[in-house]
Scaffold this motif. Structure first.
Motif, PDB file in Angstrom:
ATOM      1  N   THR A 133       0.824   0.805 -11.313  1.00 31.75           N
ATOM      2  CA  THR A 133       2.034   0.740 -11.903  1.00 31.75           C
ATOM      3  C   THR A 133       3.233   0.384 -10.934  1.00 31.75           C
ATOM      4  O   THR A 133       4.163  -0.496 -11.119  1.00 31.75           O
ATOM      5  CB  THR A 133       2.412   2.161 -12.669  1.00 31.75           C
ATOM      6  N   ALA A 134       3.295   1.190  -9.971  1.00 33.19           N
ATOM      7  CA  ALA A 134       4.191   0.782  -8.796  1.00 33.19           C
ATOM      8  C   ALA A 134       4.027  -0.521  -8.138  1.00 33.19           C
ATOM      9  O   ALA A 134       5.177  -1.048  -7.979  1.00 33.19           O
ATOM     10  CB  ALA A 134       3.907   2.137  -7.605  1.00 33.19           C
ATOM     11  N   LEU A 135       2.828  -1.050  -8.039  1.00 31.67           N
ATOM     12  CA  LEU A 135       2.741  -2.412  -7.578  1.00 31.67           C
ATOM     13  C   LEU A 135       3.385  -3.366  -8.425  1.00 31.67           C
ATOM     14  O   LEU A 135       3.922  -4.381  -8.081  1.00 31.67           O
ATOM     15  CB  LEU A 135       1.128  -2.537  -7.566  1.00 31.67           C
ATOM     16  N   SER A 136       2.873  -3.273  -9.862  1.00 33.59           N
ATOM     17  CA  SER A 136       3.250  -4.117 -10.892  1.00 33.59           C
ATOM     18  C   SER A 136       4.869  -4.244 -11.096  1.00 33.59           C
ATOM     19  O   SER A 136       5.507  -5.102 -11.010  1.00 33.59           O
ATOM     20  CB  SER A 136       2.798  -3.612 -12.336  1.00 33.59           C
ATOM     21  N   ASP A 137       5.737  -2.864 -10.738  1.00 32.01           N
ATOM     22  CA  ASP A 137       6.962  -2.953 -10.910  1.00 32.01           C
ATOM     23  C   ASP A 137       7.576  -3.747  -9.393  1.00 32.01           C
ATOM     24  O   ASP A 137       8.489  -4.437  -9.627  1.00 32.01           O
ATOM     25  CB  ASP A 137       7.579  -1.609 -10.965  1.00 32.01           C
TER      26      ASP A 137
ATOM     27  N   GLY B 190       0.774  -1.095   0.086  1.00 33.98           N
ATOM     28  CA  GLY B 190      -0.026  -0.099   0.056  1.00 33.98           C
ATOM     29  C   GLY B 190       0.839   1.319  -0.134  1.00 33.98           C
ATOM     30  O   GLY B 190       0.712   2.404  -0.505  1.00 33.98           O
ATOM     31  N   ASN B 191       1.927   1.153   0.995  1.00 38.90           N
ATOM     32  CA  ASN B 191       2.652   2.265   0.725  1.00 38.90           C
ATOM     33  C   ASN B 191       3.239   2.652  -0.646  1.00 38.90           C
ATOM     34  O   ASN B 191       3.537   3.898  -0.715  1.00 38.90           O
ATOM     35  CB  ASN B 191       4.016   1.966   1.886  1.00 38.90           C
ATOM     36  N   ILE B 192       3.778   1.782  -1.124  1.00 39.42           N
ATOM     37  CA  ILE B 192       4.541   1.802  -2.416  1.00 39.42           C
ATOM     38  C   ILE B 192       3.405   2.511  -3.464  1.00 39.42           C
ATOM     39  O   ILE B 192       3.460   3.369  -4.237  1.00 39.42           O
ATOM     40  CB  ILE B 192       5.369   0.302  -2.835  1.00 39.42           C
ATOM     41  N   GLY B 193       2.435   1.725  -3.536  1.00 37.94           N
ATOM     42  CA  GLY B 193       1.119   2.109  -4.497  1.00 37.94           C
ATOM     43  C   GLY B 193       0.519   3.454  -4.181  1.00 37.94           C
ATOM     44  O   GLY B 193       0.760   4.291  -5.178  1.00 37.94           O
ATOM     45  N   ALA B 194       0.221   3.629  -2.778  1.00 40.20           N
ATOM     46  CA  ALA B 194      -0.542   4.849  -2.618  1.00 40.20           C
ATOM     47  C   ALA B 194       0.552   6.041  -2.694  1.00 40.20           C
ATOM     48  O   ALA B 194       0.229   7.415  -3.057  1.00 40.20           O
ATOM     49  CB  ALA B 194      -1.029   5.034  -1.325  1.00 40.20           C
ATOM     50  N   GLY B 195       1.904   5.732  -2.372  1.00 39.96           N
ATOM     51  CA  GLY B 195       2.807   6.902  -2.395  1.00 39.96           C
ATOM     52  C   GLY B 195       3.145   7.372  -3.843  1.00 39.96           C
ATOM     53  O   GLY B 195       3.303   8.628  -3.981  1.00 39.96           O
ATOM     54  N   ASN B 196       3.301   6.264  -4.587  1.00 39.38           N
ATOM     55  CA  ASN B 196       3.545   6.751  -5.927  1.00 39.38           C
ATOM     56  C   ASN B 196       2.033   7.537  -6.594  1.00 39.38           C
ATOM     57  O   ASN B 196       2.124   8.486  -7.364  1.00 39.38           O
ATOM     58  CB  ASN B 196       3.520   5.469  -6.978  1.00 39.38           C
ATOM     59  N   ALA B 197       0.833   7.033  -6.136  1.00 39.47           N
ATOM     60  CA  ALA B 197      -0.398   7.819  -6.637  1.00 39.47           C
ATOM     61  C   ALA B 197      -0.477   9.229  -5.976  1.00 39.47           C
ATOM     62  O   ALA B 197      -0.824  10.147  -6.675  1.00 39.47           O
ATOM     63  CB  ALA B 197      -1.600   7.089  -6.242  1.00 39.47           C
ATOM     64  N   ALA B 198       0.015   9.192  -4.615  1.00 39.92           N
ATOM     65  CA  ALA B 198       0.049  10.746  -4.248  1.00 39.92           C
ATOM     66  C   ALA B 198       0.809  11.676  -4.868  1.00 39.92           C
ATOM     67  O   ALA B 198       0.598  12.799  -4.837  1.00 39.92           O
ATOM     68  CB  ALA B 198       0.365  10.746  -2.615  1.00 39.92           C
ATOM     69  N   ASN B 199       2.177  11.031  -5.127  1.00 33.76           N
ATOM     70  CA  ASN B 199       3.005  12.017  -5.864  1.00 33.76           C
ATOM     71  C   ASN B 199       2.298  12.529  -7.349  1.00 33.76           C
ATOM     72  O   ASN B 199       2.310  13.755  -7.797  1.00 33.76           O
ATOM     73  CB  ASN B 199       4.311  11.195  -6.484  1.00 33.76           C
TER      74      ASN B 199
ATOM     75  N   MET C 248      -4.679   8.461 -10.461  1.00 35.52           N
ATOM     76  CA  MET C 248      -4.401   7.676  -9.319  1.00 35.52           C
ATOM     77  C   MET C 248      -4.291   6.231  -9.304  1.00 35.52           C
ATOM     78  O   MET C 248      -3.214   5.611  -8.987  1.00 35.52           O
ATOM     79  CB  MET C 248      -5.638   8.082  -8.162  1.00 35.52           C
ATOM     80  N   ALA C 249      -5.010   5.660  -9.781  1.00 38.51           N
ATOM     81  CA  ALA C 249      -5.062   3.998  -9.959  1.00 38.51           C
ATOM     82  C   ALA C 249      -4.086   3.691 -11.019  1.00 38.51           C
ATOM     83  O   ALA C 249      -3.323   2.736 -10.595  1.00 38.51           O
ATOM     84  CB  ALA C 249      -6.413   3.677 -10.746  1.00 38.51           C
TER      85      ALA C 249
END
Lengths: 216, 165
Positions: free
Chosen positions: A132-136, A23-32, A126-127
């Motif tokens: 993308t972050a999750l996938s990576d 969640g941290n990786i995904g949502a962090g990227n989304a927040a950016n 956002m999604a």
């Protein structure tokens, strides 16, 4: 390896920490990505991982009857599930007003078509950045669906994400990231929203095995 | 002296019965259907918050009967019969089954809201329980409250206010 499709979604502390990091990786990227979009600082709390009965999931984000503006989408591929971007209606209005210089509100219909499609695009960005972050991170293929906007009771919205899971269990796992939009001019006026990721029960097994962690 | 009743909350995939002056309430119905079976002579009623049309969709060992249309209706009837309302006295009202998101739902979960409504209607019909009123479909979430004293079902939606059926 044990599969998660016999009504057993139980996870241990290690698995919970891993999902927090997901969640941290995904949502962090989304927040950016959202921060760049509206030109404001967006911070995020460490995500919560709720393994909760459906009734408790319905009470997140201000309660079942809390009126929210949401963007919903599904994702599929190596892992699947549903995703929701949820803001209270007034905060969603403020958020979209950063991009659409039109007088509108999500608090009362009819809703401006331009504002709704802008909000849909915000959800899309956002999604997209989250997944993308999750996938990576997981080295897995994840494809999001076209997002849809609904402005309604939170319970009526989030329950859509519970339908598929309800075939398997009476509780769901939700990765819940709270994002906070800070206004540099008016420090007191912050906007708070939630990004919910509800992985399908089968996908949990896949995520853990990909990271070399056993199911509990 | 007449006392105000308790509001009995029915959660998602849950069911319960109540006798006047108590009322039954469930909130945040989206694609789910709230079905009420009631007996005005006994002033009692049962409510279920159904998520899925049929228990054949389950991939679970233990079955939560309140979750599926085909199991929740017989389960409610059993509860009401035990409480003194024979099933031939029962009438039904229902609400919910909205399509909150247009494109969502593939395969077995396509059009889940309308399919929940169809399933509930089909099972009530098979049991010859008359459907007195229904507020179903559309694309709005609903919160409903039923009064076993009057047989009234109050429906609240975010954008269209309150109606009584």
């Amino acid at each position: 390896m044990k599969q998660h499709h016999e009504g057993n979604l139980a996870i241990g502390d290690l698995q919970k920490d891993i999902l927090k990091e997901v969640g941290n990786i995904g949502a962090g990227n989304a927040a950016n990505a959202l921060s760049q979009l509206i030109g404001k600082k967006i911070t995020m709390n460490v995500p919560d991982v709720h393994l909760s009965a459906f009734n408790e999931i319905m009470e997140l984000a201000g309660g079942t009857e809390n009126v929210v503006a949401s963007v919903f989408l599904t994702f599929s591929g190596d892992v699947s599930g549903t995703m929701f971007f949820v803001l209270p209606v007034f905060e969603a209005t403020k958020f979209v007003q950063e991009l659409v210089p039109e007088d509108f509100s999500f608090a009362e219909p009819p809703f401006s078509e331009l504002a709704v499609s802008a909000y849909q695009e915000i959800g899309n960005i956002m999604a997209g950045s989250y997944l993308t972050a999750l996938s990576d991170f997981l080295h897995l293929q994840i494809t999001p669906s076209v997002p849809e906007v609904a402005i309604d009771m939170f319970g009526a919205i989030i329950s859509f994400g519970l339908i598929e899971i309800s075939r398997v269990a009476d509780y769901a796992l939700a990765i819940d990231a709270e994002i906070i939009v800070e206004d540099s001019k008016q420090v007191t006026e912050t906007m708070r929203g939630h990004i919910f990721l509800l992985p399908s029960p089968d996908s949990l097994t896949r995520i853990f095995s990909q990271l070399g962690v056993q199911d509990v | 002296m007449k006392t105000a009743g308790t509001i009995i909350q029915v959660g998602i995939a849950d069911m319960n019965i109540a006798r006047a002056p108590d009322t039954l309430r469930t909130s945040g119905l989206g694609s789910c259907v709230g079905v009420v079976l009631y007996d005005l002579s006994q002033k009692q009623a049962g409510m279920a918050h159904i998520m899925l049309p049929d228990s054949s969709l389950a991939r679970q060992k233990s079955l939560n009967r309140a979750k599926y249309a085909d199991t929740a209706i017989p389960a409610l009837i059993e509860m009401l019969e035990k409480a003194g309302s024979p099933y031939w006295k029962l009438k039904a009202k229902l609400a919910g089954g909205a399509q909150m998101f247009k494109a969502y739902g593939a395969g077995q979960l396509m059009r889940i809201g309308p399919r929940n409504v169809e399933a509930v209607k089909r099972h009530l019909h098979a049991l010859e329980i008359p459907i007195v009123a229904a507020d179903v479909g559309g694309n709005s979430g609903r919160t409903i409250q039923f009064n076993p004293e009057t047989g009234e079902l109050v429906i609240r939606t975010v954008n269209k206010g309150i109606s009584v059926i």
